[in-house]
Design an enzyme around this catalytic site. Sequence first.
Site, short mmCIF file in Angstrom:
data_model
loop_
_atom_site.label_atom_id
_atom_site.label_comp_id
_atom_site.label_asym_id
_atom_site.label_seq_id
_atom_site.Cartn_x
_atom_site.Cartn_y
_atom_site.Cartn_z
N CYS A 279 31.57 -17.60 -30.85
CA CYS A 279 31.06 -18.03 -32.15
C CYS A 279 32.21 -18.42 -33.07
O CYS A 279 33.13 -17.62 -33.31
CB CYS A 279 30.26 -16.89 -32.78
N CYS B 214 32.10 -15.75 -36.25
CA CYS B 214 32.47 -14.33 -36.17
C CYS B 214 33.25 -13.96 -34.92
O CYS B 214 33.75 -12.84 -34.81
CB CYS B 214 31.22 -13.46 -36.27
N CYS C 160 24.30 -17.21 -31.88
CA CYS C 160 25.15 -16.02 -31.92
C CYS C 160 24.30 -14.79 -32.22
O CYS C 160 23.67 -14.73 -33.30
CB CYS C 160 26.24 -16.17 -32.97
N CYS D 287 25.99 -12.82 -35.71
CA CYS D 287 25.92 -13.26 -37.12
C CYS D 287 24.78 -14.24 -37.41
O CYS D 287 24.55 -14.59 -38.56
CB CYS D 287 27.25 -13.90 -37.53
N ASP E 244 51.57 -32.38 -18.71
CA ASP E 244 51.16 -31.13 -18.06
C ASP E 244 49.90 -31.40 -17.24
O ASP E 244 48.83 -31.65 -17.79
CB ASP E 244 50.90 -30.07 -19.13
#
Length: 452
Positions: free
Chosen positions: A230, A233, A252, A255, A362
């Site tokens: 989330c 939160c 979520c 929250c 990379d």
Amino acid sequence: MPENKGTDVGKNINLIDRVKLGVAVSAAKSVTFAVRTLRLGAASVLPGSIARKIEPRLLELLSQQVKNGVILIAGTNGKTTTSLLLREILERKGFKVAHNSTGANLENGLVTALMESTDAFGGLNVDYAILEVDENIVPKVLTPIQPKAILCLNLFRDQLDRYGEVDTISKRWTKAISTNSPNTTVISNADDPTLSYLGQQLSQKVVFFGLNEPNKYLEEIPHAVDSIYCPNCGHSLDYEGVYLSHLGEFSCPQCGFKRSKPALNSSEWSQVLVGLYNKYNTLAAATVAIELGIDEATVRDTIPTFQPAFGRAEELQIDGKRVRILLSKNPVGTNETIRVVTESNDKTTLLILNDRVQDGEDVSWIWDVDTEALVQRGGTLVVSGDRVYDMALRLRYSDVYDSKVNLIVEEDLKKAISTALEHTKPDETLHILPTYTAMLDVREVLTGKKIR
């Protein structure tokens, strides 16, 4: 056809700035002519670099002349396809559009693209400007451009050696957009937790796009997932289903944060090109166009006739055989192009891995790609590119079930393409999965032409 009102260069620009603008544009156009005449490239960046040394405020001075406003398109994947589709929709209605169609999406490239449409004195007579913007420079260009609309497509890991993690970019975007003009409209991806949350934090008008087709959910969350926590939160998100990477229907439990509601019903829309990721591109372009006031009928009529940019699911006929090129430059994008391949009945695939600056130096990201699905189906896999042996090793480690895949390693790109074509049956399609610079190399081999 919209009325052509002309451009008054001096209306909002003082005399000194107007002179500097004219000098900068004239110098840039001279450089463009020389570079293209001598066939040194497409002149998509250098003219802008030179012009900005003469007039550093060039991006601002050009942007403010766009009659109906600038549309910024930002995100990790899909910028080119989405912007080209949006441009075609607008042009079908008769609008004049400036666009950085070469893909040069840093500041010099943006300036160069706008100058393409100016007169010799820097007068810009276009209705819209569509600018694909590298995700890392969004905060830098918002103030000078003051866009009419910002399209936030998605955020995935891409070139971590340059950009870092997606959370870093999303926080910078939120801060920059929130302090930008209140007249800017933001179009954001509802299925991307970071961008859905971003849109919910803004005071500007925000419109969302996304999918609502549970039948297209993946069986499980893929390995190359970027953001399943989330953004409010930090708790793990609950997913009803995932479409690709971390994009899906989420909420979520801690929250209460949840996915935003898309403006369009995706099940009622056809898509441009193959692959679920192109359904997102289609919906994004359609949502922006409708928000700009384009009638839905025009948008729907444009989609079936759209022709992709080179390498974005473009199909060619080579030696009597069909070739499909699917740009594959990061874990999420490559997983989706692999999904396109595995859902077909075609048995030959060419993978090309480069590690040049434009690709990201990379290449460890290939170990986040679910190549097992490609290997387990068997057939012939030809690998090439600057990092051919890295890709070959990744594929070899993917062969956990002794699939009898025919793995061919060929350092020379021309020979690799020839070998792949030889293994492609007349009634099948050769899929080529290249990184960005590899895509340019493939273009030169197959068509004898460079992009830039």
